[in-house]
Write an enzyme that holds these catalytic residues in place. Sequence first.
Site, mmCIF file in Angstrom:
data_model
loop_
_atom_site.group_PDB
_atom_site.id
_atom_site.type_symbol
_atom_site.label_atom_id
_atom_site.label_comp_id
_atom_site.label_asym_id
_atom_site.label_seq_id
_atom_site.Cartn_x
_atom_site.Cartn_y
_atom_site.Cartn_z
ATOM 1 N N CYS A 27 0.829 -1.200 0.000
ATOM 2 C CA CYS A 27 0.000 0.000 0.000
ATOM 3 C C CYS A 27 0.874 1.266 0.000
ATOM 4 O O CYS A 27 1.513 1.564 -0.993
ATOM 5 C CB CYS A 27 -0.983 -0.030 1.170
ATOM 6 S SG CYS A 27 -2.385 1.095 0.953
ATOM 7 N N HIS A 33 -3.603 -5.246 1.426
ATOM 8 C CA HIS A 33 -3.386 -5.605 2.825
ATOM 9 C C HIS A 33 -3.870 -7.041 3.024
ATOM 10 O O HIS A 33 -4.768 -7.511 2.329
ATOM 11 C CB HIS A 33 -4.170 -4.677 3.749
ATOM 12 C CG HIS A 33 -3.664 -3.281 3.782
ATOM 13 N ND1 HIS A 33 -2.453 -2.947 4.346
ATOM 14 C CD2 HIS A 33 -4.202 -2.118 3.309
ATOM 15 C CE1 HIS A 33 -2.265 -1.642 4.243
ATOM 16 N NE2 HIS A 33 -3.312 -1.116 3.611
#
Length: 495
Positions: free
Chosen positions: A330, A434
């Site tokens: 991310c 994630h």
Amino acid sequence: MRKYSPLMVQGTTSDAGKTVLVAGLCRLLANKGIQVAPFKPQNMALNSAVTEDGGEIGRAQALQADAARVKPHVHMNPILLKPNTDIGAQVIVQGKAIETMDAWGFHDYKKLAMPYVLESFSYLSNNYECVVIEGAGSPAEINLRENDIANMGFAEAADVPVIIVADIDRGGVFAHLYGTLALLSESEQARVKGFVINRFRGDISLLVPGLEWLEEKTGKPVLGVIPYLHGLNLEAEDAIKSEQLDKGKFVVKVPVVTRISNHTDFDPLRLHPDIDLQFIGKGESLSGADFIILPGSKSVQADLDYVKSQRWDKDIERHLRYGGKVMGICGGYQMLGEYLADPLGIEGAPCSIKGLGYLSISTELQKQKQLTLVEGKLVLPNQSAVKVKGYEIHAGVSTNLGQEHRPISIHTKDAMRYDGTINSENSIFGTYLHGVFDEPEAFEAILTWAGLEKCQAINMHDIQEEAIERIAKSMEESLDLSLIWPDVFEKNKAY
């Protein structure tokens, strides 16, 4: 649909055991065949989870939903605060980010937030047989009492009974419980049904005189004493857990940036017997790693500056020069790119900065967050396709500037899209996902790519289930829940 009394679990301090107690109660009730939902009016957390309908809640409530054997829902955590500066936090209301506020701004906003909190509680009450509620911090914080939506302010507005839990492992448990009750108003004291003492070690007979004194002085029963449970592997809501160096293991180092997010991504690595996961802090070096992973961040520009200030960029450069592998998740993925632009000033003043320059991507921050659960295929160089699952929480949109390999194909309702980038030298891998290590096949593929020989993944779902069942069993043996739900539980000796 039969209805059972809701129950709110409040604590004398932060980390008293509220989250785990609610998870255990949810599993106990679910094991009795009761449709139960967890609820936390207000949460402040570093880690968040994505719901099926594209909302964002605290990961603790997602864990509690798993314990209840129900799907996470935005109404389980209507107000979520995610700190993104030293004095401010992004405010998320019923799953959607509204704005960043400082402490005073949120203090004023709380009176507007209560209707959302009560609406969410009403939704759960109407759709489930029972709701188990988690408070935040302590109900006795005098400075936070005005317009309270997290503890007794909510309990009074929703008219729900309360139990108070304290952590005896910290010491001073009787002062904590007696003092907390004393600082409540008469009406608040009246809705307290009893106390729970958590994390007790030793001979309980030595504790009995204190328990009897507490009951006599307060007029409230002690519902039970929960023993200290060693080796309880559950996601941490905020605290980063690191293990000591174990020579001979595969060393994975994660630099702890100032606004690190979703560090639960690394739990499968932390728990693996062949991996030594090390979180590297201020003033420490990334040298000596077999594998370096840049984590997610809630303020990518500031954390990229922090990476450079700690000279971790130099450590990464040296690591790559000697044949090491690097991964970014991310915000860490964005840092590895060429440029990061913030034309709207999402993270501060509008600007455009250079990234670390290892991946041919350019990222632009946008107002609308990408919030979605993901399932697809991961294809790393010289490997077969494997199943990958995860979730996306990011405001940036990254554009590939070159022809580098995009290793993740994501299946959506409308089409297929691609995520992630691997450089042409096959030494750097970035992804927005994630939870990318949670699926055993993906775990093995990534760690094999990183250089861990004969890698065999652990099953995080099984580990979590085992922990939840341990908690539930311990609570069933330790607590007299007939005082709360007499139609569900038989009377049990509290101590």
